[in-house]
Design a protein around this motif. Sequence first.
Motif, mmCIF file in Angstrom:
data_model
loop_
_atom_site.group_PDB
_atom_site.id
_atom_site.type_symbol
_atom_site.label_atom_id
_atom_site.label_comp_id
_atom_site.label_asym_id
_atom_site.label_seq_id
_atom_site.Cartn_x
_atom_site.Cartn_y
_atom_site.Cartn_z
ATOM 1 N N LEU A 1 0.254 -12.469 2.793
ATOM 2 C CA LEU A 1 0.844 -11.274 3.389
ATOM 3 C C LEU A 1 0.408 -10.011 2.662
ATOM 4 O O LEU A 1 -0.085 -9.057 3.289
ATOM 5 C CB LEU A 1 2.369 -11.389 3.376
ATOM 6 N N TYR A 2 0.543 -10.003 1.340
ATOM 7 C CA TYR A 2 0.280 -8.765 0.598
ATOM 8 C C TYR A 2 -1.217 -8.451 0.497
ATOM 9 O O TYR A 2 -1.612 -7.290 0.470
ATOM 10 C CB TYR A 2 0.931 -8.836 -0.784
ATOM 11 N N SER A 3 -2.044 -9.480 0.476
ATOM 12 C CA SER A 3 -3.487 -9.213 0.488
ATOM 13 C C SER A 3 -3.910 -8.656 1.846
ATOM 14 O O SER A 3 -4.786 -7.776 1.924
ATOM 15 C CB SER A 3 -4.279 -10.484 0.160
ATOM 16 N N SER A 4 -3.279 -9.130 2.924
ATOM 17 C CA SER A 4 -3.572 -8.593 4.264
ATOM 18 C C SER A 4 -3.167 -7.133 4.356
ATOM 19 O O SER A 4 -3.929 -6.293 4.868
ATOM 20 C CB SER A 4 -2.835 -9.402 5.336
ATOM 21 N N LEU A 5 -1.978 -6.822 3.864
ATOM 22 C CA LEU A 5 -1.510 -5.436 3.900
ATOM 23 C C LEU A 5 -2.402 -4.536 3.038
ATOM 24 O O LEU A 5 -2.715 -3.402 3.430
ATOM 25 C CB LEU A 5 -0.063 -5.360 3.413
ATOM 26 N N LEU A 6 -2.818 -5.060 1.875
ATOM 27 C CA LEU A 6 -3.669 -4.265 0.981
ATOM 28 C C LEU A 6 -5.038 -4.001 1.618
ATOM 29 O O LEU A 6 -5.550 -2.873 1.570
ATOM 30 C CB LEU A 6 -3.841 -4.994 -0.354
ATOM 31 N N MET A 7 -5.627 -5.026 2.234
ATOM 32 C CA MET A 7 -6.921 -4.853 2.892
ATOM 33 C C MET A 7 -6.819 -3.872 4.051
ATOM 34 O O MET A 7 -7.705 -3.037 4.269
ATOM 35 C CB MET A 7 -7.432 -6.200 3.394
#
Length: 761
Positions: free
Chosen positions: A407-413
Amino acid sequence: MKKKLLLRLSLLISILIIIGGLISSPYLYFDNERWLPHDNINQQHLDLLKSEFESNNDLIIGFRLKDSFFKPNTIRLFKELATSFEKIDHINHIRSPLEATVVHSYGDSLYTETYQQALDEKRFTLNQFKQNLISSDYYGQYISKDYKTAIFILKINDKSDGLNHFRKKQVVNAVTAILSKKAPQRDYFFVGNGYLTYHMDSSTRKNIFYLVPIVFVMVLLTLRISLQSWLKTCIIGLAMTVSLLQVVIWLTALSFPLTIINVSIPILILVIAIADSIHILNRWEHLYRSNPNKKNPNTMNTILLETFKQTWLPCLITTLTTSIGFGCFVLSNILPLHQFGIASFLIILSAYVIIMGTTIGLIGLFEKSLGNSIIQNTTLKQLNKTNTFWLGTQLYQWVKQYPKKILYSSLLMGLILGLGLLMSFTQTNFIDVFYKKSSKIQQDFAYVDNQLSGTGSIDILLTNQPETYKQIDKFEETQHVIAKITQHPKILNSQTYLNPVSMIHRVFNINNTKLPTSEEELAQELMFLEFSRSDQKNDVLSNYVNFDYSMNRFRIQTKNISSQYINELIRYINNQLKDLSESNIIITGQHVLSHVLSHQVLQTQWITICATFIIVWILFICLFGIRLGSIGMIPNIVPMLMTLGLISWLQIPFDFATVLIASIALGLCVDDSIHFLHYYHHNKKKYGNKEKAIKETILILEKPLVMTSILLTIGFGVFIFSDLVILIKLGAFTLYAITLAYLADMLTLPAALWLWDKEKK
């Protein structure tokens, strides 16, 4: 009885749509000429230019000559061609080195005539013709400085009757036939605004006629391989066919042309039909497998009815969100995008009825044959083994083990790539937007830019009281302003009524000056030029001042330049004109249209995205509640930001294609998100357990989402093989968006549900 009536009604509607589409198809036409609505102020300026002076609807025929133009054989050829071109319907008038106007003295008389007339009447020798032409303003416009490039300019009748595309097609065909007969060995080419829009129409026609059949066949073959059933493939194929033919009916009924923008509608409808039909078939098969009493006719009716109950709502919601997403283009001031919004909204909504009716009807008609191909009495555990790919289990394991990382890597990207939007810029120059640098039309326009006075133009219209521009002070003001404007390095040439006046002034040879310096001199020379005036607006004055001298036109010529330079040039011109005392100053023309569209593209981009986002979010909240609806928006925002952001990071300009890419990305993500949330909501109620609900939803949707993603890739990926840059970009970035949409809905969304969807105690 109700079931049989439903089947017959579905088939009857399908047959009527197929017949209607075939009947309507001859009435479809291709037109890329008009980009602004009639009530737009910039379009009104273009119409004013056309009504008072002349339109830019021209076909330019260029000749690359081996020897000098001033050879008897070449002069003879140009004369024969001019005679033939004059006989073509819809030609207003012709310009060339021979048709150019000359003012000269012969004996005791002054003549205003064409060079061809002067040669025919023996008032010019070939050498005098050469010397006079290269000392005139036509040198560098109609003939190159090395005498080895010469052009015809054919002005095509331009009317507001919606038939300009037919006239251009007839003219181009007639000219091509004449050239193949009279100049078969000559190296010639076509350019001009009229030819550009004609070529865009032809390219649109060619792309839709070969891309749609290719997509259709490839999709059917892919369906056959993946479904391993010709019957299922034919069911989906018929739904696709009926949906596709209703596009023809709607466009004909709306009197909308096929443009380079809405050429994507047939592909869009094909993939929507595929996606919904696959979801319906998949749901029916799932219910059929899990039902122990398959041989009972009543049970079969129950399964079909339950399939309808479980699919009509998610398919309707996906239809609504997609139609709203594309329908928001109705807010655009760019006419093809505005028409795209209206047409796509109506076509997608009607496609829902067609797809549901056709697919459900055909399943009911062939349910026994379909049932015989399915393994009976399959338990859910067996179902997970036999009816899913290995990928579904793997995706679920990743979500279970690494929900925070996903989730957080998707939001960061999404955030990092989305920051690229701060560097976004536009490109609306038609040649650069639509054609590759290596294309012949790009090379031909560049050749004219380098050899002659350029293929780009800006028109400045100054309006005042009648007789104003007969005054010497206004004449001198024109000299001063045009001298300042033409100092810009991008400007190759300028044309005003100074040009014809200077031509006659040289003949009068008054005071050895280049231009008149008194009211009397100007009045005398204008009066002489007025003798050639006519209602046809093809004399030497009609291009620059109107009949009552209340309007003065400056024509600025440049190379084919990008939107960035056009915007800079228009700012420069505005700055040079700020001290003029005219009651009204209008800047219009080809480059100004590009300038206006540049701003409209960005405006359309953000308006449609924001409107679609808000409407979809409200719809999600109404369907799934605030928490679940808001979570469901995450996999829609992230792919859209990553798609648009990547475009900006790669320094690819935003244009008419990127506007569509954003909506397609959002539309595809929303559809899959709705199906996921619908089944998740259903399974959560069924099991009362979030983990089981996520797992079964992934396993159920894995197959249809993989299949629809593959088929969407085929549908839009075929655009990569187009010869038009706009369609190549549409295909490439839509493929990227499809991949992101699948990953977002199968990884990011379940990870967000795992972390943020709280279970009731």
